[in-house]
Design a protein around this motif. Structure first.
Motif, PDB file in Angstrom:
ATOM      1  N   GLY A 170     -68.396  23.128 103.566  1.00 39.86           N
ATOM      2  CA  GLY A 170     -68.369  25.299 104.354  1.00 39.86           C
ATOM      3  C   GLY A 170     -67.944  25.974 103.082  1.00 39.86           C
ATOM      4  N   VAL A 171     -68.018  25.488 100.916  1.00 40.96           N
ATOM      5  CA  VAL A 171     -67.771  26.376 100.295  1.00 40.96           C
ATOM      6  C   VAL A 171     -68.557  26.555  99.832  1.00 40.96           C
ATOM      7  CG1 VAL A 171     -66.601  26.513  97.858  1.00 40.96           C
ATOM      8  CG2 VAL A 171     -65.759  25.369  99.724  1.00 40.96           C
ATOM      9  N   VAL A 172     -69.501  27.622  99.741  1.00 38.35           N
ATOM     10  CA  VAL A 172     -70.494  27.793  99.741  1.00 38.35           C
ATOM     11  C   VAL A 172     -69.961  29.149  98.126  1.00 38.35           C
ATOM     12  CG1 VAL A 172     -72.079  30.345  99.618  1.00 38.35           C
ATOM     13  CG2 VAL A 172     -70.905  29.451 101.429  1.00 38.35           C
ATOM     14  N   THR A 173     -71.219  28.553  97.147  1.00 33.71           N
ATOM     15  CA  THR A 173     -71.339  28.644  96.022  1.00 33.71           C
ATOM     16  C   THR A 173     -72.105  30.365  95.144  1.00 33.71           C
ATOM     17  OG1 THR A 173     -70.210  26.973  95.185  1.00 33.71           O
ATOM     18  CG2 THR A 173     -71.519  28.869  93.686  1.00 33.71           C
ATOM     19  N   PRO A 174     -71.895  31.686  95.372  1.00 39.11           N
ATOM     20  CA  PRO A 174     -73.070  32.499  94.884  1.00 39.11           C
ATOM     21  C   PRO A 174     -73.184  31.762  93.174  1.00 39.11           C
ATOM     22  CG  PRO A 174     -70.909  33.339  94.848  1.00 39.11           C
ATOM     23  CD  PRO A 174     -70.587  31.988  95.096  1.00 39.11           C
ATOM     24  N   ASN A 175     -74.595  32.126  92.958  1.00 36.79           N
ATOM     25  CA  ASN A 175     -74.976  31.706  91.968  1.00 36.79           C
ATOM     26  C   ASN A 175     -75.748  33.012  90.818  1.00 36.79           C
ATOM     27  OD1 ASN A 175     -74.370  28.546  92.009  1.00 36.79           O
ATOM     28  ND2 ASN A 175     -76.351  28.401  93.783  1.00 36.79           N
ATOM     29  N   ALA A 176     -76.215  33.675  92.040  1.00 34.96           N
ATOM     30  CA  ALA A 176     -76.690  35.083  91.498  1.00 34.96           C
ATOM     31  C   ALA A 176     -76.094  35.906  90.992  1.00 34.96           C
ATOM     32  CB  ALA A 176     -78.391  35.699  92.708  1.00 34.96           C
ATOM     33  N   THR A 177     -76.673  35.828  90.074  1.00 37.32           N
ATOM     34  CA  THR A 177     -75.534  36.785  88.954  1.00 37.32           C
ATOM     35  C   THR A 177     -75.424  38.495  89.539  1.00 37.32           C
ATOM     36  OG1 THR A 177     -76.932  36.596  86.877  1.00 37.32           O
ATOM     37  CG2 THR A 177     -75.276  38.705  86.986  1.00 37.32           C
ATOM     38  N   GLY A 178     -76.265  39.192  90.495  1.00 36.87           N
ATOM     39  CA  GLY A 178     -75.385  40.011  91.034  1.00 36.87           C
ATOM     40  C   GLY A 178     -75.506  39.927  92.317  1.00 36.87           C
ATOM     41  N   ILE A 179     -74.151  38.834  92.911  1.00 36.01           N
ATOM     42  CA  ILE A 179     -73.451  38.617  93.439  1.00 36.01           C
ATOM     43  C   ILE A 179     -72.791  37.852  93.551  1.00 36.01           C
ATOM     44  CG2 ILE A 179     -75.478  38.627  95.788  1.00 36.01           C
ATOM     45  CD1 ILE A 179     -75.056  35.536  96.009  1.00 36.01           C
ATOM     46  N   LYS A 180     -71.831  38.339  92.164  1.00 36.80           N
ATOM     47  CA  LYS A 180     -70.638  37.259  91.455  1.00 36.80           C
ATOM     48  C   LYS A 180     -69.998  39.146  90.782  1.00 36.80           C
ATOM     49  CE  LYS A 180     -72.826  33.222  90.258  1.00 36.80           C
ATOM     50  NZ  LYS A 180     -72.506  32.017  88.799  1.00 36.80           N
ATOM     51  N   ASN A 181     -68.558  38.681  90.714  1.00 35.50           N
ATOM     52  CA  ASN A 181     -68.046  39.439  89.935  1.00 35.50           C
ATOM     53  C   ASN A 181     -67.386  39.208  88.763  1.00 35.50           C
ATOM     54  OD1 ASN A 181     -66.560  39.953  92.916  1.00 35.50           O
ATOM     55  ND2 ASN A 181     -67.016  42.241  92.163  1.00 35.50           N
ATOM     56  N   THR A 182     -68.808  38.577  87.687  1.00 37.61           N
ATOM     57  CA  THR A 182     -68.390  38.433  87.007  1.00 37.61           C
ATOM     58  C   THR A 182     -69.251  38.961  85.908  1.00 37.61           C
ATOM     59  OG1 THR A 182     -69.831  36.777  87.064  1.00 37.61           O
ATOM     60  CG2 THR A 182     -67.981  36.159  87.282  1.00 37.61           C
ATOM     61  N   PRO A 183     -68.978  39.308  84.495  1.00 34.80           N
ATOM     62  CA  PRO A 183     -67.523  38.336  83.822  1.00 34.80           C
ATOM     63  C   PRO A 183     -66.562  38.940  84.475  1.00 34.80           C
ATOM     64  CG  PRO A 183     -68.663  40.250  82.090  1.00 34.80           C
ATOM     65  CD  PRO A 183     -69.939  39.956  83.517  1.00 34.80           C
ATOM     66  N   ALA A 184     -64.997  38.221  84.440  1.00 32.50           N
ATOM     67  CA  ALA A 184     -63.696  38.800  84.843  1.00 32.50           C
ATOM     68  C   ALA A 184     -63.104  38.190  84.040  1.00 32.50           C
ATOM     69  CB  ALA A 184     -63.955  38.509  86.354  1.00 32.50           C
ATOM     70  N   PHE A 185     -62.109  38.365  83.376  1.00 31.10           N
ATOM     71  CA  PHE A 185     -60.887  37.885  83.030  1.00 31.10           C
ATOM     72  C   PHE A 185     -59.839  38.651  83.388  1.00 31.10           C
ATOM     73  CE2 PHE A 185     -61.112  41.837  80.872  1.00 31.10           C
ATOM     74  CZ  PHE A 185     -60.176  42.659  80.877  1.00 31.10           C
ATOM     75  N   SER A 186     -58.551  37.750  83.014  1.00 29.33           N
ATOM     76  CA  SER A 186     -57.363  38.366  83.460  1.00 29.33           C
ATOM     77  C   SER A 186     -56.095  37.995  81.814  1.00 29.33           C
ATOM     78  CB  SER A 186     -56.621  37.663  84.410  1.00 29.33           C
ATOM     79  OG  SER A 186     -55.024  37.823  84.173  1.00 29.33           O
ATOM     80  N   SER A 187     -55.390  38.909  80.453  1.00 25.01           N
ATOM     81  CA  SER A 187     -54.954  38.522  79.586  1.00 25.01           C
ATOM     82  C   SER A 187     -53.702  38.885  79.959  1.00 25.01           C
ATOM     83  CB  SER A 187     -55.922  39.209  78.624  1.00 25.01           C
ATOM     84  OG  SER A 187     -56.032  40.495  78.803  1.00 25.01           O
ATOM     85  N   TYR A 188     -52.631  38.188  78.698  1.00 25.72           N
ATOM     86  CA  TYR A 188     -51.897  38.692  78.278  1.00 25.72           C
ATOM     87  C   TYR A 188     -50.923  38.843  77.605  1.00 25.72           C
ATOM     88  CZ  TYR A 188     -50.624  33.506  78.565  1.00 25.72           C
ATOM     89  OH  TYR A 188     -51.069  32.342  78.179  1.00 25.72           O
ATOM     90  N   MET A 189     -50.035  39.145  76.914  1.00 25.28           N
ATOM     91  CA  MET A 189     -48.702  39.121  75.535  1.00 25.28           C
ATOM     92  C   MET A 189     -48.357  37.988  75.756  1.00 25.28           C
ATOM     93  SD  MET A 189     -48.027  42.936  74.577  1.00 25.28           S
ATOM     94  CE  MET A 189     -46.557  42.652  75.084  1.00 25.28           C
ATOM     95  N   SER A 190     -48.653  36.778  74.526  1.00 26.08           N
ATOM     96  CA  SER A 190     -48.149  35.876  74.534  1.00 26.08           C
ATOM     97  C   SER A 190     -46.708  35.768  73.710  1.00 26.08           C
ATOM     98  CB  SER A 190     -48.237  34.821  73.353  1.00 26.08           C
ATOM     99  OG  SER A 190     -48.495  35.515  72.059  1.00 26.08           O
ATOM    100  N   GLY A 191     -46.416  37.615  73.568  1.00 37.57           N
ATOM    101  CA  GLY A 191     -44.956  37.648  73.033  1.00 37.57           C
ATOM    102  C   GLY A 191     -44.917  38.695  73.186  1.00 37.57           C
ATOM    103  N   ASP A 192     -43.330  39.311  72.964  1.00 42.24           N
ATOM    104  CA  ASP A 192     -42.578  40.832  72.400  1.00 42.24           C
ATOM    105  C   ASP A 192     -44.011  41.532  70.848  1.00 42.24           C
ATOM    106  OD1 ASP A 192     -41.539  40.177  75.182  1.00 42.24           O
ATOM    107  OD2 ASP A 192     -38.906  40.710  74.177  1.00 42.24           O
ATOM    108  N   PHE A 193     -43.874  42.630  71.336  1.00 42.57           N
ATOM    109  CA  PHE A 193     -44.478  43.340  69.852  1.00 42.57           C
ATOM    110  C   PHE A 193     -43.343  44.615  69.827  1.00 42.57           C
ATOM    111  CE2 PHE A 193     -47.333  45.731  72.354  1.00 42.57           C
ATOM    112  CZ  PHE A 193     -47.890  46.657  71.536  1.00 42.57           C
ATOM    113  N   SER A 194     -43.220  45.348  68.365  1.00 41.78           N
ATOM    114  CA  SER A 194     -42.507  46.974  68.412  1.00 41.78           C
ATOM    115  C   SER A 194     -43.812  47.474  68.508  1.00 41.78           C
ATOM    116  CB  SER A 194     -42.085  45.999  66.882  1.00 41.78           C
ATOM    117  OG  SER A 194     -41.552  47.768  66.585  1.00 41.78           O
ATOM    118  N   ALA A 195     -43.008  48.442  69.624  1.00 42.05           N
ATOM    119  CA  ALA A 195     -44.342  50.073  69.389  1.00 42.05           C
ATOM    120  C   ALA A 195     -43.655  50.662  68.870  1.00 42.05           C
ATOM    121  CB  ALA A 195     -44.847  49.825  70.669  1.00 42.05           C
TER     122      ALA A 195
END
Length: 176
Positions: free
Chosen positions: A25-50
């Motif tokens: 029952g697990v369906v994998t979309p293979n066509a580029t047109g039906i994927k939400n990619t590229p996709a990313f989630s990123s973060y800061m590894s430490g505090d920094f001064s602004a």
């Protein structure tokens, strides 16, 4: 009368795999047109001064995931990869402690080096050294090579540490 079609793969006329199933029952979309990619989630590894009273790029240098290696952790930006032009959605959030009454804090997206979307936050009660949280989201139609970055602005009178534990930046291509 109902019909049942059973298949583990759906192909187009050219023999290209559009969808596959694992039989459970697990369906994998293979066509580029039906994927939400590229996709990313990123973060800061430490505090920094602004810096005070100037736009400062968030130093988002780590990733939770990046499907197409499109997030540049050394330049802190998402870059549209070759063949991936289209409509994209982005969201970002961060926190800045040490902001007092009548001081401002803002977060903004920059597209190709220019500020394009901004969310302002301000403290308007007699508090001292409050932590302000800011978030923003936006969508664009992007071309290959376009890049998106996140900047902040604060007017506390001096540099402030930006809290890495509340800072992230994510995005994905929309299915259109």
């Amino acid at each position: 009368m109902a019909s049942i079609i059973k298949a583990n793969e759906l192909q187009d006329f050219g023999g290209n795999s559009i969808l596959t199933s694992d039989g459970a029952g697990v369906v994998t979309p293979n066509a580029t047109g039906i994927k939400n990619t590229p996709a990313f989630s990123s973060y800061m590894s430490g505090d920094f001064s602004a810096s005070n009273a100037s736009w400062t790029k968030l130093q988002i240098n780590s990733e939770y995931y990046d499907t197409d290696s499109a997030f540049d952790t050394s330049n802190y930006r998402f870059v549209v990869p070759s063949g991936k032009a289209g409509k994209y959605f982005f969201a970002a959030k961060t926190a800045c402690p040490g902001v007092d009454d009548q001081e401002d804090f803002a977060i903004s997206f920059y597209k190709n080096g220019s500020r394009v979307e901004q969310t302002d936050v301000g403290v308007f009660s007699p508090k001292t050294d409050a932590t302000l949280f800011a978030s923003t989201s936006y969508s664009w139609d992007l071309s290959v090579g376009d890049y998106i970055e996140v900047y902040i602005y604060q007017t506390s009178g001096d540099a402030q540490n930006i809290d890495a534990s509340f800072t992230n930046f994510l995005g994905y291509k929309l299915i259109t």
